[in-house]
Design an enzyme around this catalytic site. Sequence first.
Site, PDB file in Angstrom:
ATOM      1  N   HIS A 282      16.753 -31.192  13.568  1.00  0.00           N
ATOM      2  CA  HIS A 282      17.715 -31.943  12.752  1.00  0.00           C
ATOM      3  C   HIS A 282      16.986 -32.861  11.756  1.00  0.00           C
ATOM      4  O   HIS A 282      16.999 -32.584  10.573  1.00  0.00           O
ATOM      5  CB  HIS A 282      18.737 -32.739  13.580  1.00  0.00           C
ATOM      6  N   ASP A 333      21.743 -23.524  17.217  1.00  0.00           N
ATOM      7  CA  ASP A 333      22.061 -24.730  17.970  1.00  0.00           C
ATOM      8  C   ASP A 333      23.277 -24.572  18.896  1.00  0.00           C
ATOM      9  O   ASP A 333      23.166 -24.004  19.964  1.00  0.00           O
ATOM     10  CB  ASP A 333      22.231 -25.903  16.995  1.00  0.00           C
TER      11      ASP A 333
HETATM   12 ZN    ZN Z   1      20.234 -28.992  19.898  1.00  0.00          ZN
END
Ligand code: ZN
Length: 465
Positions: A282, A333
Amino acid sequence: MHVSTSEARSSLLFEQALLPGGWARNVRITVVGGRIASIETDCDAAPGDDRLVCERHACALPGMPDLHNHAFQRGMAGLAEIRGPAQDSFWTWREVMYRFVARMTPEDVKAIATLAYIEMLEGGFTRVGEFHYLHHDRDGQTFANPAEMSNAIVAAALDSGIGLTLLPVFYAHAGFGAQPPRPDQARFIHDIDGYARLLDLASTRAAAALPDAIVGVAPHSLRAVTPEQLGLLEGLAKDRPIHVHIAEQTGEVDACLAWSGQRPVEWLLDHADVDARWCLVHATHMTDPEATALARSGAVAGLCPITEANLGDGVFPMVPFLAAGGRYGLGSDSNVLIDATEEMRLLEYGQRLAHLGRNLLARNTGRSTGADIYADALAGGTVALGVSPGFAVGLPADIVSLDLQHPSLAGKTGDGIVDAFIFAAGRSGIDCVWRYGEKLVSQGRHHARAAAIARYLIVLENLSS
Ligand code: ZN
């Protein structure tokens, strides 16, 4: 050790293929025992020129790595889209996820992960980085075999055929400053000794079951480990990949500032030897100086555009990061939707919406945005997963072929194919996918899809009853 059941030799002929040096025509890739034995260009494409088993296809791209994923979350796709009484965010989504995970058995995880991995292969991903944090039994107790859950992930990789970089997660605390874990985090928690044992067991099992598995180390996040634990994990990793969630949420940035006086990426770069072994997943909330410093460290930014959009995380500061030579790869994810082209498309579109411009991820004037994203995500993703990119002799034959009869791809050549694949055709442009030399997907469908869905539906019914 894995023993190859076959030194099978096959030969694949592509009218166009994206090789490390660029596009080539009439490319013959010969595969022996799952790996590329030779690559020839400008081959005579006349029928009967080859006594080997020779298949002809239109266009070959290297398989894309999916560098960050939590396979079990595939089972809750679409379950967190109802508006709650307070403002919904990552944190309210996490409450839904915790309730979902509370009942899962290793068999459930295997069934859900197998379907997720099959969908990855169908969606253009040929290797997955499994950031695996669900370790213990439903009461929080360690299984008789502490690697039981990891073994379920290995079994799912074996059944689906996908390449696996297993990243067992170390999770110890609920928040910065060594806050004790919450009761509903009990299934994730280790001390360092228990984690080291898991790492050994998982490495042994993965190496025995899969031909080219990699096992790395994954401190869950700065809020879940202490600085001392982070140092011990770096020591355990040695040369293996190290992945960490970081700066996904502004709440996490604020908590890190309150704890240390520094922002998460700033703190990590100051307190760990961050280099090319590292993947910062991220890294959404960075100042420009943080983005520049991260780029210069050589670490890979693990970007998950679909999930980051779904969770309302924010937009990664790509402009300063790329200007400083930053490397990135892509991950599915939460698996709310699994599609390599959608990740690449949304990555570019997020930047367009934020900067009111176009073609922001192309590296220079006159370059193809799609081809540059594909090349960058392939290079960064493979580094992060501890393997090498693209088509080269000795590497696993991980190949995605496209259907150039698809209306959005017809008549395209070279980089124009990749632009049309990402921005127009999407995953419906995928024809076949080979992984470790084995053709697992034909006409966009994995051969084990129906059986995997049947098992998945039974598991979902049990989990929701
Ligand atoms: Zn993750």
